[in-house]
Design an enzyme around this catalytic site. Structure first.
Site, PDB file in Angstrom:
ATOM      1  N   GLU A  54       0.811  -1.221   0.000  1.00 49.16           N
ATOM      2  CA  GLU A  54       0.000   0.000   0.000  1.00 49.16           C
ATOM      3  C   GLU A  54       0.841   1.267   0.000  1.00 49.16           C
ATOM      4  OE1 GLU A  54      -2.785  -3.165   0.907  1.00 49.16           O
ATOM      5  OE2 GLU A  54      -0.774  -2.706   1.664  1.00 49.16           O
TER       6      GLU A  54
ATOM      7  N   HIS B 102     -10.105  -5.765   9.971  1.00 53.61           N
ATOM      8  CA  HIS B 102     -10.854  -5.496   8.746  1.00 53.61           C
ATOM      9  C   HIS B 102     -12.130  -4.696   9.020  1.00 53.61           C
ATOM     10  CE1 HIS B 102      -8.195  -8.653   7.386  1.00 53.61           C
ATOM     11  NE2 HIS B 102      -8.595  -8.505   6.144  1.00 53.61           N
TER      12      HIS B 102
END
Length: 324
Positions: A60, A129
């Site tokens: 990322e 998450h």
């Protein structure tokens, strides 16, 4: 008007903007041949090729940095975070680069960058998450932050975000992708800085955003049966907050409830409360009620997970309490 799923509305917006402007491209993990983890970019690589729908490594910080560099050179990247939680790995790039470069370059660079993807508390996705990053990003200067809540505003907001010359964090809720609604067949745009008055009323102002809009409207159905008349505002813009729309409502109702999936400490509600207390305290007839998620990592256990997030019945009880 066409019945469209929210994920398809986002796909339509991306497709239309890529067709219109060759500088628009998508990058992220599995956005190309797989079509995105929630199929927002399905088949776009066939239409536009692998360089405009670019599959990246699982890195990322690297691909966010690459996107920022691309935006400086005149391209208009759309970064999909497979899960927005993963973008914490690129927090430095988002805060120190995307948010600041327009200012630190003396205006020589613009950063037309959209960072979008699924977030929020899903169904047993586990703590890592289930992040709500709006609280993390709220304090970063130079960013715009929006949260879509319906297929209609998802498409209009994404088209506006892609054309904006500033970095936009675009939050989608993981449980709203299969929401279906009618959207116009003709092109339309929605401003990135305006809230939506979802329902007009006179008893109490309820401010919310993202998935909680739908919990609030479930609560409203129950409240109407008991002759309560709440006004409901979907923030849409989380940075900047459209305080004017909230204040216009408070001039009628003089009571405010804020419903969010964000954590209570340092959340969006905390910022709204601060702004209202600083400038518009005299409009209030009672203390502001803040309904937020528990300040704990989201449990994996389904029952415990549900208990951490505000439910419609809690909203009903809060309205009855503030009006009693």
């Amino acid at each position: 008007m066409n019945k469209t799923f929210l994920f398809d509305a986002l796909r339509e917006a991306t497709d239309e903007e890529m067709k219109r402007d060759k500088s628009v491209f998508v990058l992220g993990e599995d956005v190309g041949h797989y079509g995105g983890s929630y199929k927002v970019t399905k088949d776009l690589h066939i239409k536009y090729g692998d360089l405009r729908v670019l599959d990246t490594p699982i890195a990322e910080n690297s691909f966010l940095g690459m996107a920022i560099g691309a935006s400086i050179t005149g391209l208009r990247p759309i970064v999909e975070g497979m899960n927005m939680s993963f973008l914490l790995l690129a927090f430095n790039q988002i805060s120190n680069n995307a948010g600041m470069l327009r200012y630190t370059s003396g205006g020589n660079f613009t950063i037309p960058l959209v960072i979008r993807g699924p977030g929020g508390v899903g169904k047993q996705l586990g703590a890592e998450h289930s992040q709500r990053l709006e609280a993390y990003f709220q304090a970063i200067p130079g960013l715009k932050i929006v949260a879509c809540s319906t297929p209609y505003n998802a498409k209009g907001l994404l088209k506006s975000a892609i054309r904006d010359n500033n970095p936009v964090i675009f939050f989608e809720h993981v449980l709203l992708y299969n929401l279906q609604d009618s959207i116009p067949s003709e092109e339309y745009f929605i401003p990135l800085d305006q809230a939506e008055v979802v329902r007009e009323g006179k008893d109490v102002t309820i401010v919310t955003y993202s998935r909680m809009r739908h919990h609030v409207m479930q609560a409203v159905d129950a409240l109407l049966e008991d002759k309560y008349n709440p006004e409901v505002i979907d923030l849409i813009s989380l940075k900047p907050i459209d305080i004017e729309t909230i204040v216009s409502s408070l001039k009628k109702t003089h009571k405010l409830i804020i419903v969010e999936e964000c954590m209570k400490t340092g959340g969006i509600a905390a910022e709204i409360i601060a702004q209202v207390n600083d400038e518009y305290f005299d409009l209030l007839d009672s203390p502001i009620i803040r309904l937020s998620s528990q300040d704990i990592p989201t449990p994996y256990n389904g029952s415990l997970e549900k208990a951490t997030v505000i439910q419609p019945q809690q909203i009903v009880e809060a309205v009855k309490n503030i009006l009693s």
